[in-house]
Design a protein around this motif. Structure first.
Motif, PDB file in Angstrom:
ATOM      1  N   GLY A  75      -7.874  11.985  -1.868  1.00 21.25           N
ATOM      2  CA  GLY A  75      -8.879  11.038  -1.559  1.00 21.25           C
ATOM      3  C   GLY A  75      -8.450  10.575  -0.008  1.00 21.25           C
ATOM      4  N   ILE A  76      -8.722   9.762   0.551  1.00 19.08           N
ATOM      5  CA  ILE A  76      -8.517   8.955   1.762  1.00 19.08           C
ATOM      6  C   ILE A  76      -8.249   7.505   1.516  1.00 19.08           C
ATOM      7  CG2 ILE A  76     -10.193  10.478   2.724  1.00 19.08           C
ATOM      8  CD1 ILE A  76     -12.042   8.082   2.875  1.00 19.08           C
ATOM      9  N   MET A  77      -7.409   6.887   2.422  1.00 22.78           N
ATOM     10  CA  MET A  77      -7.080   5.629   2.566  1.00 22.78           C
ATOM     11  C   MET A  77      -7.740   4.809   3.777  1.00 22.78           C
ATOM     12  SD  MET A  77      -3.330   3.772   3.234  1.00 22.78           S
ATOM     13  CE  MET A  77      -2.723   4.197   1.395  1.00 22.78           C
ATOM     14  N   LEU A  78      -8.244   3.920   3.459  1.00 21.74           N
ATOM     15  CA  LEU A  78      -9.064   3.133   4.592  1.00 21.74           C
ATOM     16  C   LEU A  78      -8.101   1.875   5.154  1.00 21.74           C
ATOM     17  CD1 LEU A  78     -12.774   2.829   2.976  1.00 21.74           C
ATOM     18  CD2 LEU A  78     -11.890   4.368   4.581  1.00 21.74           C
ATOM     19  N   LEU A  79      -8.078   1.950   6.386  1.00 21.26           N
ATOM     20  CA  LEU A  79      -7.334   0.840   7.015  1.00 21.26           C
ATOM     21  C   LEU A  79      -8.362   0.024   7.879  1.00 21.26           C
ATOM     22  CD1 LEU A  79      -4.169   2.935   8.494  1.00 21.26           C
ATOM     23  CD2 LEU A  79      -4.463   1.925   6.281  1.00 21.26           C
ATOM     24  N   SER A  80      -8.144  -1.059   8.071  1.00 28.64           N
ATOM     25  CA  SER A  80      -8.827  -2.200   8.665  1.00 28.64           C
ATOM     26  C   SER A  80      -8.065  -2.209  10.285  1.00 28.64           C
ATOM     27  CB  SER A  80      -8.990  -3.562   8.360  1.00 28.64           C
ATOM     28  OG  SER A  80      -9.487  -4.269   9.246  1.00 28.64           O
ATOM     29  N   ILE A  92      -4.133  -2.289   5.415  1.00 33.68           N
ATOM     30  CA  ILE A  92      -4.901  -1.262   4.356  1.00 33.68           C
ATOM     31  C   ILE A  92      -6.024  -2.117   3.287  1.00 33.68           C
ATOM     32  CG2 ILE A  92      -4.538   0.037   2.181  1.00 33.68           C
ATOM     33  CD1 ILE A  92      -1.556   0.465   3.081  1.00 33.68           C
ATOM     34  N   VAL A  93      -7.043  -1.422   3.552  1.00 33.70           N
ATOM     35  CA  VAL A  93      -8.241  -2.023   2.872  1.00 33.70           C
ATOM     36  C   VAL A  93      -8.459  -1.603   1.555  1.00 33.70           C
ATOM     37  CG1 VAL A  93     -10.672  -2.018   2.716  1.00 33.70           C
ATOM     38  CG2 VAL A  93      -9.584  -1.828   4.943  1.00 33.70           C
ATOM     39  N   LYS A  94      -8.183  -0.204   1.177  1.00 35.49           N
ATOM     40  CA  LYS A  94      -8.184   0.444  -0.090  1.00 35.49           C
ATOM     41  C   LYS A  94      -7.928   1.972  -0.229  1.00 35.49           C
ATOM     42  CE  LYS A  94     -11.588   0.697  -2.809  1.00 35.49           C
ATOM     43  NZ  LYS A  94     -13.124   0.343  -3.594  1.00 35.49           N
ATOM     44  N   VAL A  95      -7.762   2.448  -1.390  1.00 31.72           N
ATOM     45  CA  VAL A  95      -7.684   4.160  -1.398  1.00 31.72           C
ATOM     46  C   VAL A  95      -8.968   4.348  -2.256  1.00 31.72           C
ATOM     47  CG1 VAL A  95      -6.354   5.686  -2.518  1.00 31.72           C
ATOM     48  CG2 VAL A  95      -4.804   3.981  -1.346  1.00 31.72           C
ATOM     49  N   VAL A  96      -9.461   5.347  -1.508  1.00 35.60           N
ATOM     50  CA  VAL A  96     -10.404   5.950  -2.279  1.00 35.60           C
ATOM     51  C   VAL A  96     -10.434   7.405  -2.731  1.00 35.60           C
ATOM     52  CG1 VAL A  96     -12.858   6.720  -1.852  1.00 35.60           C
ATOM     53  CG2 VAL A  96     -11.881   4.568  -0.434  1.00 35.60           C
ATOM     54  N   THR A  97     -10.478   7.575  -4.130  1.00 34.37           N
ATOM     55  CA  THR A  97     -10.335   8.745  -4.806  1.00 34.37           C
ATOM     56  C   THR A  97     -11.585   9.632  -4.674  1.00 34.37           C
ATOM     57  OG1 THR A  97      -8.542   7.655  -6.294  1.00 34.37           O
ATOM     58  CG2 THR A  97      -9.480   9.936  -6.733  1.00 34.37           C
ATOM     59  N   ILE A  98     -11.327  10.762  -4.273  1.00 35.29           N
ATOM     60  CA  ILE A  98     -12.517  11.633  -3.826  1.00 35.29           C
ATOM     61  C   ILE A  98     -12.969  12.385  -5.291  1.00 35.29           C
ATOM     62  CG2 ILE A  98     -13.738  13.290  -2.252  1.00 35.29           C
ATOM     63  CD1 ILE A  98     -13.190  10.523  -1.059  1.00 35.29           C
ATOM     64  N   MET A  99     -11.930  13.363  -5.345  1.00 40.51           N
ATOM     65  CA  MET A  99     -12.123  14.141  -6.597  1.00 40.51           C
ATOM     66  C   MET A  99     -10.935  14.233  -7.348  1.00 40.51           C
ATOM     67  SD  MET A  99     -14.055  17.414  -4.666  1.00 40.51           S
ATOM     68  CE  MET A  99     -13.971  18.584  -6.057  1.00 40.51           C
TER      69      MET A  99
END
Length: 403
Positions: free
Chosen positions: A284-289, A299-306
């Motif tokens: 997935g990806i990690m979102l940073l502010s 770090i905002v959150k980790v998004v699991t894609i698949m």
């Protein structure tokens, strides 16, 4: 070191899997994906795939494409790679207007903001420039030569980008440094004035990707599983975010040392407030502010894609739409994972860019592991014994006298 061993090494290099790449038009008119030597483009406004036309007279890509990018206004597109070809495309309509032959394999490309120059970097650490003067008058360029303008000392350049104001050209290499160079008014005479160096990366792991963001800042990802914020004018390191540790991805190699999953790519929103990060072991990806006022990353959150086998290899974003594109999917910043029929262009786009052939899970897992190994090989600087180094020197074609 015998010749047989050398041939085996070359064969291994030739069969190396190239990670897939994605690039998005600045106003999201189209999206392009490179898979091996295949360049696929989808017209998002027309809702149809694009048939690429080559008017340059050069041969098509016949080896892995390693770099693709749109120009700032989306009028130009460049693709380049292991076949030592740099192909310059007009995007309206889509056609290749010029093909440049490089002496070395190409590792990075960039287009100046005024669309007057295409720059590319080769595996020997040299950055070249092609003058596009006359493009607007003649759709097909003629007699344009690539001219070397700067170089990293024998170090493979991994990323190349112009600053939004066109003042700098920024390059990063496998020797963990970022060079900020003043882009001169006459680039073909050379770019000799260095503004700064961004140093301080982990001394054994290379930088993998960076992006310039507004107000003179730059975010970079590297092999030590960190994302860093820099001031490009001074080269000062402002903040470091341990993304691998925060995501719980650090692993032991059986000894006292920990293994760091590399940051494979990153992409920031146009205002620089949010940074999406792809990490080697993260499905997935990690979102940073990115707080530009406070000069901090968080770090905002980790998004699991698949599922677990999915490994993002490239990220892209347009300046006009709030969509982040990963090489085979799309995700919103909220974040919301889009279903196939919700993706701009829908199923037709997915069939064009990722193919319509169904794949068994076992094959998918094996392919994902191959991509993971390829990314690791791409980021690690190769080490050679003295004997092998001397043998390689004998076959170097850049020292041969051209007839």
């Amino acid at each position: 070191m015998d010749e047989t061993t050398m041939e085996e090494g070359d064969h291994s290099r030739d069969t190396e899997v190239a990670p897939a790449l994605v690039a998005v038009h600045p106003t999201q008119r189209s999206v392009a994906v490179a898979v091996g030597s295949d360049l696929r483009v989808f017209d998002l406004q027309g809702g149809c795939s694009v048939s690429l036309v080559d008017d340059s007279g050069g041969r098509p890509h016949n080896d892995s494409i390693r770099a693709i990018c749109y120009g700032a206004k989306g009028k130009l597109f460049v693709s380049a790679g292991d076949d030592k070809l740099v192909k310059i495309w007009n995007t309206d309509p889509w056609s290749c207007i010029y093909t440049v032959s490089s002496e070395k394999r190409v590792s990075a490309v960039a287009i100046s903001n005024d669309a007057l120059f295409v720059c590319f970097a080769d595996k020997f650490g040299v950055v070249w420039a092609v003058d596009l003067d006359g493009f607007h008058e003649n759709q097909v360029l003629v007699n344009k030569k690539a001219v070397p303008i700067l170089a990293h000392y024998c170090s493979i350049i991994t990323s190349l980008e112009f600053s939004p104001d066109g003042q700098f050209i920024v390059s990063a290499d496998r020797d963990f440094k970022i060079r900020v160079t003043m882009f001169p008014k006459k680039p073909l005479d050379g770019a000799h004035e260095i503004q700064s160096f961004c140093l301080g990366l982990y001394p054994a792991l290379p930088l993998s990707a960076f992006q310039i963001i507004p107000q003179g800042f730059l975010v970079s990802g590297s092999g030590d599983s960190t994302v860093r914020l820099w001031d490009i004018t001074s080269g000062s390191l402002l903040d470091t975010c341990e993304v691998g540790a925060e995501a719980g991805l650090l692993q032991s190699n059986g000894g006292e040392e920990e293994c760091y999953p590399a940051v494979t790519d990153l992409c920031a929103t146009p205002d620089g407030s949010l940074v999406a990060v792809a990490i080697q072991s993260l499905s997935g990806i990690m979102l940073l502010s990115c707080n530009l006022s406070a000069k901090t990353l968080s770090i905002v959150k980790v998004v699991t894609i698949m599922e677990e086998a999915f490994i993002p290899t490239s990220l892209g974003i347009s300046s006009a739409a709030e969509l982040l594109w990963i090489v085979t999917d799309s995700v919103g910043y909220d974040p919301i994972v889009l279903e196939d029929n919700e993706v701009p262009g829908g199923v037709q786009l997915l069939e064009k860019l990722q193919g319509s052939v169904s794949i068994q899970k076992e094959v998918f897992l094996a392919a994902a592991e191959t991509v993971k190994s390829a990314m690791r090989s791409l980021l690690i600087k190769k080490q050679y014994s003295v004997e092998k180094r001397e043998f390689r020197k004998k076959g170097r074609n850049d020292r041969k006298i051209k007839q």
